[in-house]
Write a protein that holds these residues in place. Structure first.
Motif, PDB file in Angstrom:
ATOM      1  N   THR A  26       0.632  -0.999   0.042  1.00 29.24           N
ATOM      2  CA  THR A  26       0.283  -0.348  -0.097  1.00 29.24           C
ATOM      3  C   THR A  26       1.080   1.426  -0.138  1.00 29.24           C
ATOM      4  OG1 THR A  26      -0.500  -0.111   2.180  1.00 29.24           O
ATOM      5  CG2 THR A  26      -1.913  -0.615   1.177  1.00 29.24           C
ATOM      6  N   PHE A  27       2.155   1.090   0.718  1.00 31.45           N
ATOM      7  CA  PHE A  27       2.900   2.403   0.961  1.00 31.45           C
ATOM      8  C   PHE A  27       4.287   2.800   0.698  1.00 31.45           C
ATOM      9  CE2 PHE A  27      -1.465   4.353   2.535  1.00 31.45           C
ATOM     10  CZ  PHE A  27      -1.122   5.408   2.142  1.00 31.45           C
ATOM     11  N   ASN A  28       5.352   2.851   0.340  1.00 30.08           N
ATOM     12  CA  ASN A  28       6.669   2.904  -0.181  1.00 30.08           C
ATOM     13  C   ASN A  28       7.387   3.749   0.832  1.00 30.08           C
ATOM     14  OD1 ASN A  28       8.938   1.448  -1.062  1.00 30.08           O
ATOM     15  ND2 ASN A  28       9.320   3.071  -1.906  1.00 30.08           N
ATOM     16  N   GLU A  29       7.871   3.011   2.092  1.00 32.54           N
ATOM     17  CA  GLU A  29       8.595   4.019   3.153  1.00 32.54           C
ATOM     18  C   GLU A  29       7.612   4.793   3.144  1.00 32.54           C
ATOM     19  OE1 GLU A  29      12.235   5.250   1.373  1.00 32.54           O
ATOM     20  OE2 GLU A  29      13.284   3.048   1.110  1.00 32.54           O
ATOM     21  N   ILE A  72      -1.978   7.886   6.686  1.00 29.10           N
ATOM     22  CA  ILE A  72      -0.846   6.947   5.821  1.00 29.10           C
ATOM     23  C   ILE A  72      -1.928   5.488   6.408  1.00 29.10           C
ATOM     24  CG2 ILE A  72       0.579   6.022   4.878  1.00 29.10           C
ATOM     25  CD1 ILE A  72       2.357   9.238   4.941  1.00 29.10           C
ATOM     26  N   GLN A  73      -1.690   5.189   8.254  1.00 26.03           N
ATOM     27  CA  GLN A  73      -1.899   4.632   8.323  1.00 26.03           C
ATOM     28  C   GLN A  73      -3.575   3.876   8.559  1.00 26.03           C
ATOM     29  OE1 GLN A  73      -1.195   5.408  13.002  1.00 26.03           O
ATOM     30  NE2 GLN A  73       1.173   4.645  12.269  1.00 26.03           N
ATOM     31  N   ALA A  74      -4.375   5.237   8.220  1.00 23.74           N
ATOM     32  CA  ALA A  74      -5.760   5.043   8.586  1.00 23.74           C
ATOM     33  C   ALA A  74      -6.052   4.208   7.199  1.00 23.74           C
ATOM     34  CB  ALA A  74      -6.475   5.996   9.059  1.00 23.74           C
ATOM     35  N   ALA A  75      -5.307   4.655   6.096  1.00 18.98           N
ATOM     36  CA  ALA A  75      -4.709   4.665   4.472  1.00 18.98           C
ATOM     37  C   ALA A  75      -5.083   2.949   4.447  1.00 18.98           C
ATOM     38  CB  ALA A  75      -4.842   5.504   3.749  1.00 18.98           C
ATOM     39  N   HIS A  76      -3.580   2.591   4.895  1.00 20.83           N
ATOM     40  CA  HIS A  76      -3.073   1.448   4.672  1.00 20.83           C
ATOM     41  C   HIS A  76      -4.553   0.334   5.082  1.00 20.83           C
ATOM     42  CE1 HIS A  76      -1.100  -2.600   4.945  1.00 20.83           C
ATOM     43  NE2 HIS A  76      -1.603  -2.453   6.579  1.00 20.83           N
ATOM     44  N   ARG A  77      -5.060   1.043   6.476  1.00 21.06           N
ATOM     45  CA  ARG A  77      -6.112   0.061   7.351  1.00 21.06           C
ATOM     46  C   ARG A  77      -7.707  -0.078   6.802  1.00 21.06           C
ATOM     47  NH1 ARG A  77      -4.880   2.961  11.895  1.00 21.06           N
ATOM     48  NH2 ARG A  77      -3.286   1.881  13.251  1.00 21.06           N
ATOM     49  N   ALA A  78      -7.680   1.367   6.016  1.00 21.02           N
ATOM     50  CA  ALA A  78      -8.773   0.884   4.669  1.00 21.02           C
ATOM     51  C   ALA A  78      -8.646  -0.003   3.962  1.00 21.02           C
ATOM     52  CB  ALA A  78      -8.570   2.318   4.461  1.00 21.02           C
ATOM     53  N   VAL A  79      -7.697   0.296   3.058  1.00 19.49           N
ATOM     54  CA  VAL A  79      -7.406  -0.544   2.320  1.00 19.49           C
ATOM     55  C   VAL A  79      -7.598  -2.442   2.556  1.00 19.49           C
ATOM     56  CG1 VAL A  79      -5.554  -1.752  -0.102  1.00 19.49           C
ATOM     57  CG2 VAL A  79      -6.216   1.111   0.437  1.00 19.49           C
ATOM     58  N   GLY A  95       0.420  -5.331   2.382  1.00 19.16           N
ATOM     59  CA  GLY A  95       1.483  -4.746   3.780  1.00 19.16           C
ATOM     60  C   GLY A  95       2.391  -3.545   3.657  1.00 19.16           C
ATOM     61  N   VAL A  96       3.468  -3.242   3.726  1.00 16.96           N
ATOM     62  CA  VAL A  96       4.298  -2.095   3.470  1.00 16.96           C
ATOM     63  C   VAL A  96       5.302  -2.399   3.493  1.00 16.96           C
ATOM     64  CG1 VAL A  96       2.297  -0.685   4.656  1.00 16.96           C
ATOM     65  CG2 VAL A  96       4.423  -1.599   5.634  1.00 16.96           C
ATOM     66  N   ALA A  97       6.048  -1.467   2.550  1.00 14.16           N
ATOM     67  CA  ALA A  97       7.481  -1.379   2.107  1.00 14.16           C
ATOM     68  C   ALA A  97       8.163  -0.607   3.174  1.00 14.16           C
ATOM     69  CB  ALA A  97       8.224  -1.521   1.077  1.00 14.16           C
ATOM     70  N   HIS A  98       8.713  -0.881   3.914  1.00 12.50           N
ATOM     71  CA  HIS A  98       9.568  -0.290   5.633  1.00 12.50           C
ATOM     72  C   HIS A  98      11.009   0.699   5.745  1.00 12.50           C
ATOM     73  CE1 HIS A  98       9.083   1.644   9.024  1.00 12.50           C
ATOM     74  NE2 HIS A  98       9.548   1.107   9.004  1.00 12.50           N
ATOM     75  N   CYS A 136       5.521  -7.540   6.269  1.00 13.44           N
ATOM     76  CA  CYS A 136       6.516  -6.510   6.212  1.00 13.44           C
ATOM     77  C   CYS A 136       7.136  -6.153   4.409  1.00 13.44           C
ATOM     78  CB  CYS A 136       7.064  -6.097   7.244  1.00 13.44           C
ATOM     79  SG  CYS A 136       7.509  -4.227   7.088  1.00 13.44           S
ATOM     80  N   GLY A 137       8.037  -5.964   3.996  1.00 14.03           N
ATOM     81  CA  GLY A 137       9.538  -5.921   3.180  1.00 14.03           C
ATOM     82  C   GLY A 137       9.932  -4.520   3.565  1.00 14.03           C
ATOM     83  N   LEU A 138      11.083  -4.826   4.376  1.00 13.83           N
ATOM     84  CA  LEU A 138      12.397  -3.980   4.204  1.00 13.83           C
ATOM     85  C   LEU A 138      12.894  -3.669   3.320  1.00 13.83           C
ATOM     86  CD1 LEU A 138      13.271  -6.875   7.281  1.00 13.83           C
ATOM     87  CD2 LEU A 138      11.554  -4.540   7.073  1.00 13.83           C
ATOM     88  N   ASN A 139      13.239  -2.298   3.381  1.00 11.01           N
ATOM     89  CA  ASN A 139      14.310  -1.585   2.731  1.00 11.01           C
ATOM     90  C   ASN A 139      15.687  -1.042   3.147  1.00 11.01           C
ATOM     91  OD1 ASN A 139      12.471  -1.631   0.563  1.00 11.01           O
ATOM     92  ND2 ASN A 139      11.846   0.289   0.385  1.00 11.01           N
ATOM     93  N   TYR A 140      16.712  -1.890   3.214  1.00 11.14           N
ATOM     94  CA  TYR A 140      17.963  -1.364   3.727  1.00 11.14           C
ATOM     95  C   TYR A 140      18.910  -0.387   2.765  1.00 11.14           C
ATOM     96  CZ  TYR A 140      21.894  -1.796   6.994  1.00 11.14           C
ATOM     97  OH  TYR A 140      22.985  -1.164   7.142  1.00 11.14           O
ATOM     98  N   TYR A 141      19.352   0.592   2.924  1.00  8.56           N
ATOM     99  CA  TYR A 141      20.447   1.046   2.426  1.00  8.56           C
ATOM    100  C   TYR A 141      21.788   1.128   3.076  1.00  8.56           C
ATOM    101  CZ  TYR A 141      16.172   2.489  -0.195  1.00  8.56           C
ATOM    102  OH  TYR A 141      15.188   2.229  -0.674  1.00  8.56           O
ATOM    103  N   GLY A 142      22.231   1.560   4.569  1.00 10.62           N
ATOM    104  CA  GLY A 142      22.881   1.118   5.061  1.00 10.62           C
ATOM    105  C   GLY A 142      22.618   2.107   6.306  1.00 10.62           C
ATOM    106  N   LYS A 143      24.241   2.704   6.832  1.00  7.40           N
ATOM    107  CA  LYS A 143      24.421   3.380   7.464  1.00  7.40           C
ATOM    108  C   LYS A 143      23.606   4.568   7.336  1.00  7.40           C
ATOM    109  CE  LYS A 143      27.992   5.333  11.036  1.00  7.40           C
ATOM    110  NZ  LYS A 143      29.885   5.146  10.453  1.00  7.40           N
TER     111      LYS A 143
END
Length: 144
Positions: A26-29, A72-79, A95-98, A136-143
């Motif tokens: 539903t939402f990316n980051e 954004i939380q409300a929109a995700h829950r509604a979808v 889910g979301v990408a976090h 929950c998708g995870l986006n990790y770019y480093g430090k």
């Protein structure tokens, strides 16, 4: 309201794609989006914010960041609720990408800002919507 428009749009997307889609994000980051649009003004709607405006944006409950994240939380829950209720989401994983950056203070004077970043950006968003996450998708770019 904005959440209703997003939910209606998302219902059309789910109807059109659910049969051919296994995962829906539903939402990316979402926390990064809220921070960079509403507090920094780097992304639209802009304009760029002053330091004091950016700090005010982070005020709990009433700050622009808190209001944006709540929406954004409300929109995700509604979808999620709509897709599951209409049977479209029974096989669809929603889910979301976090973003999970590795926040480290470089100097002692960075420690407060690092603590705020961890509190706002790490897991508070995910904790708030955990009952409506199939993954929950995870986006990790480093430090960071």
């Amino acid at each position: 309201a904005l959440v209703d428009y997003f939910a209606a749009f998302s219902a059309d997307v789910v109807d059109a794609l659910a049969a051919d889609t296994e995962f829906l994000i539903t939402f990316n980051e979402p926390t990064v989006f809220a921070m960079l649009t509403h507090c920094a003004g780097i992304w639209p709607p802009g304009p760029k914010k002053s330091t004091s405006q950016g700090i005010r944006c982070l005020a709990p409950i009433v700050g622009d960041y808190a209001r944006a994240v709540w929406n954004i939380q409300a929109a995700h829950r509604a979808v999620y609720a709509d897709a599951k209720a209409r049977g479209r989401g029974s096989a669809l994983k929603i889910g979301v990408a976090h973003n999970v950056g590795y926040n480290v203070a470089e100097h002692v004077w960075d420690e407060a800002a690092t603590a705020v970043a961890k509190a706002l950006l790490k897991f508070s968003f995910i904790d708030a919507i955990r009952d409506t996450l199939d993954f929950c998708g995870l986006n990790y770019y480093g430090k960071e």
